[in-house]
Design a protein around this motif. Structure first.
Motif, PDB file in Angstrom:
ATOM      1  N   LEU A  56       0.873  -1.182   0.000  1.00 11.76           N
ATOM      2  CA  LEU A  56       0.000   0.000   0.000  1.00 11.76           C
ATOM      3  C   LEU A  56       0.904   1.224   0.000  1.00 11.76           C
ATOM      4  O   LEU A  56       1.611   1.466   0.995  1.00 11.76           O
ATOM      5  N   GLY A  57       0.935   1.950  -1.122  1.00 10.28           N
ATOM      6  CA  GLY A  57       1.884   3.056  -1.236  1.00 10.28           C
ATOM      7  C   GLY A  57       3.287   2.493  -1.144  1.00 10.28           C
ATOM      8  O   GLY A  57       3.666   1.617  -1.919  1.00 10.28           O
ATOM      9  N   ASP A  58       4.081   2.969  -0.154  1.00 16.63           N
ATOM     10  CA  ASP A  58       5.444   2.477   0.042  1.00 16.63           C
ATOM     11  C   ASP A  58       5.544   1.441   1.151  1.00 16.63           C
ATOM     12  O   ASP A  58       6.640   0.992   1.481  1.00 16.63           O
ATOM     13  N   ASP A  59       4.422   1.058   1.760  1.00 13.56           N
ATOM     14  CA  ASP A  59       4.423   0.139   2.893  1.00 13.56           C
ATOM     15  C   ASP A  59       4.079  -1.284   2.472  1.00 13.56           C
ATOM     16  O   ASP A  59       3.119  -1.504   1.717  1.00 13.56           O
ATOM     17  N   GLY A  60       4.838  -2.236   2.995  1.00 16.81           N
ATOM     18  CA  GLY A  60       4.576  -3.643   2.722  1.00 16.81           C
ATOM     19  C   GLY A  60       3.974  -4.323   3.947  1.00 16.81           C
ATOM     20  O   GLY A  60       4.326  -4.013   5.083  1.00 16.81           O
ATOM     21  N   HIS A  61       3.042  -5.248   3.711  1.00 18.32           N
ATOM     22  CA  HIS A  61       2.379  -5.996   4.780  1.00 18.32           C
ATOM     23  C   HIS A  61       2.232  -7.445   4.337  1.00 18.32           C
ATOM     24  O   HIS A  61       2.129  -7.729   3.148  1.00 18.32           O
ATOM     25  N   GLU A  62       2.172  -8.340   5.301  1.00 16.50           N
ATOM     26  CA  GLU A  62       1.900  -9.749   5.033  1.00 16.50           C
ATOM     27  C   GLU A  62       0.416  -9.977   5.296  1.00 16.50           C
ATOM     28  O   GLU A  62      -0.028  -9.935   6.450  1.00 16.50           O
ATOM     29  N   ALA A  63      -0.369 -10.186   4.256  1.00 16.77           N
ATOM     30  CA  ALA A  63      -1.804 -10.425   4.390  1.00 16.77           C
ATOM     31  C   ALA A  63      -2.051 -11.919   4.566  1.00 16.77           C
ATOM     32  O   ALA A  63      -1.397 -12.738   3.930  1.00 16.77           O
ATOM     33  N   LYS A  64      -3.012 -12.241   5.442  1.00 15.90           N
ATOM     34  CA  LYS A  64      -3.374 -13.635   5.703  1.00 15.90           C
ATOM     35  C   LYS A  64      -4.858 -13.674   6.060  1.00 15.90           C
ATOM     36  O   LYS A  64      -5.527 -12.643   6.063  1.00 15.90           O
ATOM     37  N   LEU A  65      -5.367 -14.850   6.367  1.00 15.60           N
ATOM     38  CA  LEU A  65      -6.750 -15.015   6.775  1.00 15.60           C
ATOM     39  C   LEU A  65      -7.113 -13.964   7.824  1.00 15.60           C
ATOM     40  O   LEU A  65      -6.432 -13.830   8.838  1.00 15.60           O
ATOM     41  N   GLY A  66      -8.156 -13.193   7.529  1.00 16.44           N
ATOM     42  CA  GLY A  66      -8.622 -12.189   8.477  1.00 16.44           C
ATOM     43  C   GLY A  66      -8.074 -10.789   8.256  1.00 16.44           C
ATOM     44  O   GLY A  66      -8.554  -9.844   8.879  1.00 16.44           O
ATOM     45  N   THR A  67      -7.072 -10.624   7.387  1.00 17.88           N
ATOM     46  CA  THR A  67      -6.545  -9.279   7.130  1.00 17.88           C
ATOM     47  C   THR A  67      -7.635  -8.427   6.496  1.00 17.88           C
ATOM     48  O   THR A  67      -8.318  -8.869   5.570  1.00 17.88           O
ATOM     49  N   TRP A  68      -7.786  -7.198   7.003  1.00 22.20           N
ATOM     50  CA  TRP A  68      -8.812  -6.256   6.537  1.00 22.20           C
ATOM     51  C   TRP A  68      -8.125  -4.926   6.290  1.00 22.20           C
ATOM     52  O   TRP A  68      -7.351  -4.461   7.129  1.00 22.20           O
ATOM     53  N   VAL A  69      -8.399  -4.318   5.130  1.00 20.51           N
ATOM     54  CA  VAL A  69      -7.743  -3.068   4.737  1.00 20.51           C
ATOM     55  C   VAL A  69      -8.769  -2.114   4.147  1.00 20.51           C
ATOM     56  O   VAL A  69      -9.572  -2.515   3.306  1.00 20.51           O
ATOM     57  N   HIS A  70      -8.730  -0.846   4.574  1.00 22.07           N
ATOM     58  CA  HIS A  70      -9.446   0.222   3.875  1.00 22.07           C
ATOM     59  C   HIS A  70      -8.395   0.990   3.091  1.00 22.07           C
ATOM     60  O   HIS A  70      -7.388   1.434   3.659  1.00 22.07           O
ATOM     61  N   ARG A  71      -8.609   1.125   1.810  1.00 23.72           N
ATOM     62  CA  ARG A  71      -7.665   1.824   0.939  1.00 23.72           C
ATOM     63  C   ARG A  71      -8.350   3.052   0.356  1.00 23.72           C
ATOM     64  O   ARG A  71      -9.355   2.932  -0.350  1.00 23.72           O
ATOM     65  N   PRO A  72      -7.828   4.254   0.630  1.00 26.89           N
ATOM     66  CA  PRO A  72      -8.450   5.457   0.077  1.00 26.89           C
ATOM     67  C   PRO A  72      -8.188   5.600  -1.422  1.00 26.89           C
ATOM     68  O   PRO A  72      -7.299   4.959  -1.981  1.00 26.89           O
ATOM     69  N   THR A  73      -8.956   6.454  -2.033  1.00 29.50           N
ATOM     70  CA  THR A  73      -8.800   6.769  -3.455  1.00 29.50           C
ATOM     71  C   THR A  73      -7.368   7.199  -3.738  1.00 29.50           C
ATOM     72  O   THR A  73      -6.774   7.964  -2.979  1.00 29.50           O
ATOM     73  N   GLY A  74      -6.806   6.684  -4.833  1.00 32.57           N
ATOM     74  CA  GLY A  74      -5.499   7.142  -5.307  1.00 32.57           C
ATOM     75  C   GLY A  74      -4.290   6.453  -4.706  1.00 32.57           C
ATOM     76  O   GLY A  74      -3.183   6.634  -5.202  1.00 32.57           O
ATOM     77  N   LEU A  75      -4.436   5.664  -3.648  1.00 32.06           N
ATOM     78  CA  LEU A  75      -3.289   4.995  -3.038  1.00 32.06           C
ATOM     79  C   LEU A  75      -2.877   3.795  -3.892  1.00 32.06           C
ATOM     80  O   LEU A  75      -3.716   2.985  -4.288  1.00 32.06           O
ATOM     81  N   ARG A  76      -1.561   3.682  -4.177  1.00 32.25           N
ATOM     82  CA  ARG A  76      -1.050   2.560  -4.968  1.00 32.25           C
ATOM     83  C   ARG A  76      -1.196   1.255  -4.185  1.00 32.25           C
ATOM     84  O   ARG A  76      -0.982   1.217  -2.984  1.00 32.25           O
ATOM     85  N   LEU A  77      -1.546   0.191  -4.916  1.00 30.03           N
ATOM     86  CA  LEU A  77      -1.741  -1.124  -4.312  1.00 30.03           C
ATOM     87  C   LEU A  77      -1.216  -2.196  -5.242  1.00 30.03           C
ATOM     88  O   LEU A  77      -1.398  -2.112  -6.462  1.00 30.03           O
ATOM     89  N   SER A  78      -0.562  -3.210  -4.675  1.00 26.11           N
ATOM     90  CA  SER A  78      -0.243  -4.430  -5.428  1.00 26.11           C
ATOM     91  C   SER A  78      -0.398  -5.614  -4.478  1.00 26.11           C
ATOM     92  O   SER A  78      -0.250  -5.479  -3.266  1.00 26.11           O
ATOM     93  N   ILE A  79      -0.746  -6.776  -5.065  1.00 28.89           N
ATOM     94  CA  ILE A  79      -0.990  -7.977  -4.259  1.00 28.89           C
ATOM     95  C   ILE A  79      -0.412  -9.199  -4.973  1.00 28.89           C
ATOM     96  O   ILE A  79      -1.075  -9.778  -5.828  1.00 28.89           O
ATOM     97  N   PRO A  80       0.810  -9.620  -4.660  1.00 28.84           N
ATOM     98  CA  PRO A  80       1.308 -10.901  -5.146  1.00 28.84           C
ATOM     99  C   PRO A  80       0.902 -12.013  -4.163  1.00 28.84           C
ATOM    100  O   PRO A  80       1.106 -11.880  -2.962  1.00 28.84           O
TER     101      PRO A  80
END
Length: 113
Positions: free
Chosen positions: A67-91
């Motif tokens: 999300l933007g310049d921040d990396g996170h480890e997503a797993k079961l139960g991860t919840w994210v609100h992403r505002p308009t315009g914020l860069r996102l990638s999901i491998p």
């Protein structure tokens, strides 16, 4: 006729494919669009922005979430609100099931003539 939508187990609605990414629209009206994604292991939703806020809810698997310049480890139960315009990638590190909620802006009422 009912005026509601029910899915008793979202994880049974999307099965990650062996290759690629599958998406299925579960609900769509003037305020909300709900899309269920299934990612094969190693697949990636490449970096992008969105024209409206979104909510991501991970229901199965593990992914690297940027999300933007921040990396996170997503797993079961991860919840994210992403505002308009914020860069996102999901491998996807493993097969992943994710619910995406697109929060549409309210529409102005049609003027009465």
């Amino acid at each position: 006729m009912s005026d509601y939508t029910v899915f008793l187990d979202l994880t049974k609605e999307a099965h990650p494919p062996d290759k690629g990414i599958l998406s299925r629209t579960l609900f769509n009206d003037d305020r909300l669009k709900a899309v269920l994604f299934g990612f094969a292991q190693g697949e990636e939703l490449s970096e992008h922005t969105a024209s409206m806020p979104v909510v991501l809810h991970f229901l199965q698997g593990e992914a690297k979430l940027t999300l933007g310049d921040d990396g996170h480890e997503a797993k079961l139960g991860t919840w994210v609100h992403r505002p308009t315009g914020l860069r996102l990638s999901i491998p996807a590190k493993t097969p992943v099931v994710m619910l995406l909620l697109l929060l549409k802006p309210p529409t102005a009422p049609t003027p009465v003539k």
